[in-house]
Write a protein that holds these residues in place. Structure first.
Motif, PDB file in Angstrom:
ATOM      1  N   ILE A   7       0.543  -1.481   0.360  1.00  0.00           N
ATOM      2  CA  ILE A   7       0.093   0.055  -0.168  1.00  0.00           C
ATOM      3  C   ILE A   7       0.736   0.973   0.156  1.00  0.00           C
ATOM      4  CG2 ILE A   7      -1.690   1.307   1.009  1.00  0.00           C
ATOM      5  CD1 ILE A   7      -2.631  -1.653   2.753  1.00  0.00           C
ATOM      6  N   LYS A  10       2.175   1.650  -2.786  1.00  0.00           N
ATOM      7  CA  LYS A  10       1.154   2.074  -4.456  1.00  0.00           C
ATOM      8  C   LYS A  10       0.780   4.090  -4.313  1.00  0.00           C
ATOM      9  CE  LYS A  10      -1.910   2.281  -7.087  1.00  0.00           C
ATOM     10  NZ  LYS A  10      -2.133   2.085  -8.493  1.00  0.00           N
ATOM     11  N   ILE A  11       1.097   4.225  -2.859  1.00  0.00           N
ATOM     12  CA  ILE A  11       0.772   5.942  -2.347  1.00  0.00           C
ATOM     13  C   ILE A  11       2.195   6.583  -2.662  1.00  0.00           C
ATOM     14  CG2 ILE A  11       0.201   6.837  -0.380  1.00  0.00           C
ATOM     15  CD1 ILE A  11      -1.360   5.598   1.140  1.00  0.00           C
ATOM     16  N   LEU A  14       1.654   7.424  -6.116  1.00  0.00           N
ATOM     17  CA  LEU A  14       0.509   8.363  -6.924  1.00  0.00           C
ATOM     18  C   LEU A  14       1.041   9.546  -6.004  1.00  0.00           C
ATOM     19  CD1 LEU A  14      -2.725   6.850  -5.233  1.00  0.00           C
ATOM     20  CD2 LEU A  14      -1.910   7.282  -7.493  1.00  0.00           C
ATOM     21  N   THR A  15       2.016   9.915  -5.394  1.00  0.00           N
ATOM     22  CA  THR A  15       2.453  11.033  -4.699  1.00  0.00           C
ATOM     23  C   THR A  15       3.365  11.546  -5.335  1.00  0.00           C
ATOM     24  OG1 THR A  15       1.641  10.183  -2.403  1.00  0.00           O
ATOM     25  CG2 THR A  15       3.122  11.796  -2.185  1.00  0.00           C
ATOM     26  N   GLY A  16       4.720  10.734  -5.123  1.00  0.00           N
ATOM     27  CA  GLY A  16       6.089  11.062  -6.095  1.00  0.00           C
ATOM     28  C   GLY A  16       6.593  11.459  -4.743  1.00  0.00           C
ATOM     29  N   GLU A  17       8.029  11.462  -4.457  1.00  0.00           N
ATOM     30  CA  GLU A  17       8.748  11.447  -3.236  1.00  0.00           C
ATOM     31  C   GLU A  17       9.738  12.843  -3.487  1.00  0.00           C
ATOM     32  OE1 GLU A  17      12.250   8.534  -3.905  1.00  0.00           O
ATOM     33  OE2 GLU A  17      10.588   7.242  -4.819  1.00  0.00           O
ATOM     34  N   GLY A  26      10.003  14.047   1.028  1.00  0.00           N
ATOM     35  CA  GLY A  26       8.900  13.067   1.071  1.00  0.00           C
ATOM     36  C   GLY A  26       8.525  11.464   1.525  1.00  0.00           C
ATOM     37  N   ILE A  27       7.607  11.113   1.158  1.00  0.00           N
ATOM     38  CA  ILE A  27       8.002   9.657   1.643  1.00  0.00           C
ATOM     39  C   ILE A  27       8.306   8.692   1.656  1.00  0.00           C
ATOM     40  CG2 ILE A  27       6.377   7.400   1.397  1.00  0.00           C
ATOM     41  CD1 ILE A  27       3.875   9.116   0.309  1.00  0.00           C
TER      42      ILE A  27
ATOM     43  N   TYR B 106      -7.417   7.399  -1.900  1.00  0.00           N
ATOM     44  CA  TYR B 106      -5.839   8.549  -2.472  1.00  0.00           C
ATOM     45  C   TYR B 106      -6.234   8.949  -3.166  1.00  0.00           C
ATOM     46  CZ  TYR B 106      -1.488   9.203   0.148  1.00  0.00           C
ATOM     47  OH  TYR B 106      -0.589   9.659   0.990  1.00  0.00           O
ATOM     48  N   LYS B 110      -5.345  13.298  -2.669  1.00  0.00           N
ATOM     49  CA  LYS B 110      -4.639  13.988  -3.957  1.00  0.00           C
ATOM     50  C   LYS B 110      -5.091  15.026  -4.828  1.00  0.00           C
ATOM     51  CE  LYS B 110      -0.172  12.714  -6.627  1.00  0.00           C
ATOM     52  NZ  LYS B 110      -0.670  13.562  -7.364  1.00  0.00           N
ATOM     53  N   PHE B 119       2.321  19.380  -0.891  1.00  0.00           N
ATOM     54  CA  PHE B 119       3.109  18.205  -0.988  1.00  0.00           C
ATOM     55  C   PHE B 119       2.035  17.013  -0.376  1.00  0.00           C
ATOM     56  CE2 PHE B 119       6.686  15.496  -0.942  1.00  0.00           C
ATOM     57  CZ  PHE B 119       6.441  14.807  -2.376  1.00  0.00           C
ATOM     58  N   ILE B 120       1.718  16.246  -0.798  1.00  0.00           N
ATOM     59  CA  ILE B 120       1.670  15.144   0.950  1.00  0.00           C
ATOM     60  C   ILE B 120       3.286  14.523   1.225  1.00  0.00           C
ATOM     61  CG2 ILE B 120       0.544  12.315   1.147  1.00  0.00           C
ATOM     62  CD1 ILE B 120      -1.591  13.962  -0.730  1.00  0.00           C
ATOM     63  N   ALA B 121       3.855  14.954   2.055  1.00  0.00           N
ATOM     64  CA  ALA B 121       4.799  14.367   2.418  1.00  0.00           C
ATOM     65  C   ALA B 121       5.151  13.067   3.253  1.00  0.00           C
ATOM     66  CB  ALA B 121       6.120  15.794   3.070  1.00  0.00           C
ATOM     67  N   GLY B 122       4.078  12.397   4.090  1.00  0.00           N
ATOM     68  CA  GLY B 122       4.471  11.413   4.178  1.00  0.00           C
ATOM     69  C   GLY B 122       2.903  11.030   4.631  1.00  0.00           C
ATOM     70  N   ILE B 125       0.014   3.843   7.681  1.00  0.00           N
ATOM     71  CA  ILE B 125      -0.530   3.516   7.714  1.00  0.00           C
ATOM     72  C   ILE B 125      -1.165   1.794   9.307  1.00  0.00           C
ATOM     73  CG2 ILE B 125      -0.158   2.474   6.149  1.00  0.00           C
ATOM     74  CD1 ILE B 125      -2.136   2.366   3.877  1.00  0.00           C
TER      75      ILE B 125
END
Lengths: 316, 316
Positions: A7, A10-11, A14-17, A26-27, B106, B110, B119-122, B125
């Motif tokens: 998961i 996958k996120i 979608l989000t990019g790092e 980021g992630i 998601y 987004k 920006f979704i940084a993290g 879950i």
């Protein structure tokens, strides 16, 4: 449903790092990092803790549930080389909880914050069937340490020792020998982030990569190696064991190693460094970074090992 | 258990409203504010959204559940006069959700982030019986606007109009007339934060206090007045009504007012200002700040009113 890692991957797709302007990483790390000024980084992390998944209220007090949730977040800031500053605490609360219950929970959260100088700046509250403790934390660093810069030849260091949290959890779940293993029980119910060692680490080791142990030593060292595209060799004989682990395992080497290598929710730090230094208490060199592959050296023989960690989704 | 406000007040007492060094202003506003540099503030806010409390999946798609959760958070940054920058998204997910379900959720999150450049940084879950969407957001402002500086004589302004979200919710719950009231349904399921108006407001009105409408116009204006220790007079005749509110209420004045004054989850902004300016579309002067008391003027008579808002704890 797929595993937690599927998961998250996958996120991640979608989000990019990294943000388009490149300013936010980021992630994929303990913290997201955002350049708030020249050579100054804001560090951001969030954890969600749900009753029955992350803690069991049959043997965890509300104070402890609050304390350990905050420990995990503060630990993420230390693992990125930063100082924690403020936190937002969102709670989902069962209507059956009394005012005293909520106060106990909150005092656990605040007690941990006070110890590590973190200000509770806000949050949210909602009705919920299961207790939810969702925490976001903000810290700052002049140079943040990610997971992705470990280099071949770097020394691998561990703070303190690992294994107690897993042992504590097992004893609590069985309700056995709890008073015989106070350190194990305490480490599971009220773990501490490495606030006293982080300055020593930053000043003396210039870590190339760092992570805190939430999934287990092997698994988390695996995260560093995966992000850095490297491998590791751990010397089994160098891994420190707490006296309660020794006692519980009757000194059996393989049993002790099993606890130390796989115990999660420890919040000890593992870091890599070009510098060798064995002069600090509670900071032990346990191995080296290599080109590829994951190996454990025991009694002069190398075993290739499989990385395992705790996946909340895989357990029903 | 006591009400949400009682719990928040208790927490506020435990926590304090400002950090000891005075650098962080915390609980009691849309955002916490921390001075990250000279005349530069980091703004922090968090919301927790739980299935069955904040959204009902029988008429809310997962895309919409994600979108509206993020809207609420972005709105908090605008309500403090800031620009949103990054967010951390923590999800509690029922194991019955498919990969497509999680992707839809998601994508809703987004899609809202992309629209307002966040920006979704993290995040995190976890497994959970009920869907939990817990969001923390970070933004920045050169000067942040709190709730506590409204002054006697200030004009009270409202962006857009209110009432639609409450009407939309009622129609969705009853499953009636949904296609006849598309704007109401859309405003409930996919509300927008005021990203297009915030620059106009900051540049032309120099707001003294600001809040976004999440509980209801009266209730939220009440929050400004409580923190500013002031009262208000609203001119009923000045409150704008959307054509769908007019149509649904058959133009009945009191019924329309009831929707506009109490509808929550609108994410319109209310702000106070020393400047009178009626030249902007969608920014309407609806009253004045007074010494004390809460009044509604209708047909040249003043009614004293009781403040009401939605409390998730009071509804079982």
């Amino acid at each position: 449903m797929k595993s937690e890692w599927d998961i998250i991957n996958k996120i991640r797709q979608l989000t990019g790092e990294r943000s388009q302007d490149g300013k936010i990483a980021g992630i994929g790390d303990d913290c997201a990092a955002y350049e708030i000024g020249k050579g100054r980084y804001g560090l951001f992390s969030a954890d969600i803790n749900i009753e029955g998944v992350h803690f069991d209220l049959s043997y965890t007090s509300l104070f402890e549930a609050g304390y350990r949730s905050m420990s995990a977040n503060i630990s993420d800031i230390f693992a990125s080389g930063g100082k924690p500053i403020l936190t937002l605490v969102s709670l989902g609360i069962d209507s059956s909880l009394t005012e005293e219950n909520i106060e106990a929970l909150y005092k656990g959260i605040k007690s941990c914050c006070d110890k590590y100088n973190v200000f509770i700046a806000g949050g949210d509250i909602s009705k919920s069937e299961k207790l939810v403790i969702s925490i976001a934390i903000y810290g700052e660093a002049n140079q943040y340490i990610s997971r992705e810069n470990a280099q071949v030849g770097d020394y691998i260091y561990l703070t303190g020792n690992t294994g107690l949290s897993k042992l504590g959890l097992e004893l609590l779940q069985k309700g056995e020998y709890i008073s015989d293993y106070p350190s194990a029980v305490k480490k599971h119910l009220q773990p501490e982030p490495q606030g006293t060692l982080i300055d020593i680490i930053l000043q003396n080791f210039s870590p190339t990569a760092m992570i805190d142990i939430s999934d287990g030593m092997l698994s988390d060292l695996g995260h560093i190696c995966k992000e850095s595209k490297k491998g590791f060799v751990i010397e089994g004989g160098k891994i420190p064991h707490h006296s309660e682990i020794y006692k519980f395992c009757n000194g059996e080497k393989n049993k002790m190693l099993d606890y130390s290598l796989t115990s999660g929710e420890e919040y000890e730090l593992i870091f890599t460094s070009k510098i060798f230094n064995d002069s600090f208490n509670n900071i032990t060199c346990i191995g080296r970074i290599i080109e590829s592959g994951f190996f454990l050296e025991i009694d002069n023989s190398l075993r290739e090992i499989k990385l395992t960690g705790y996946d909340h989704f895989s357990k029903k």
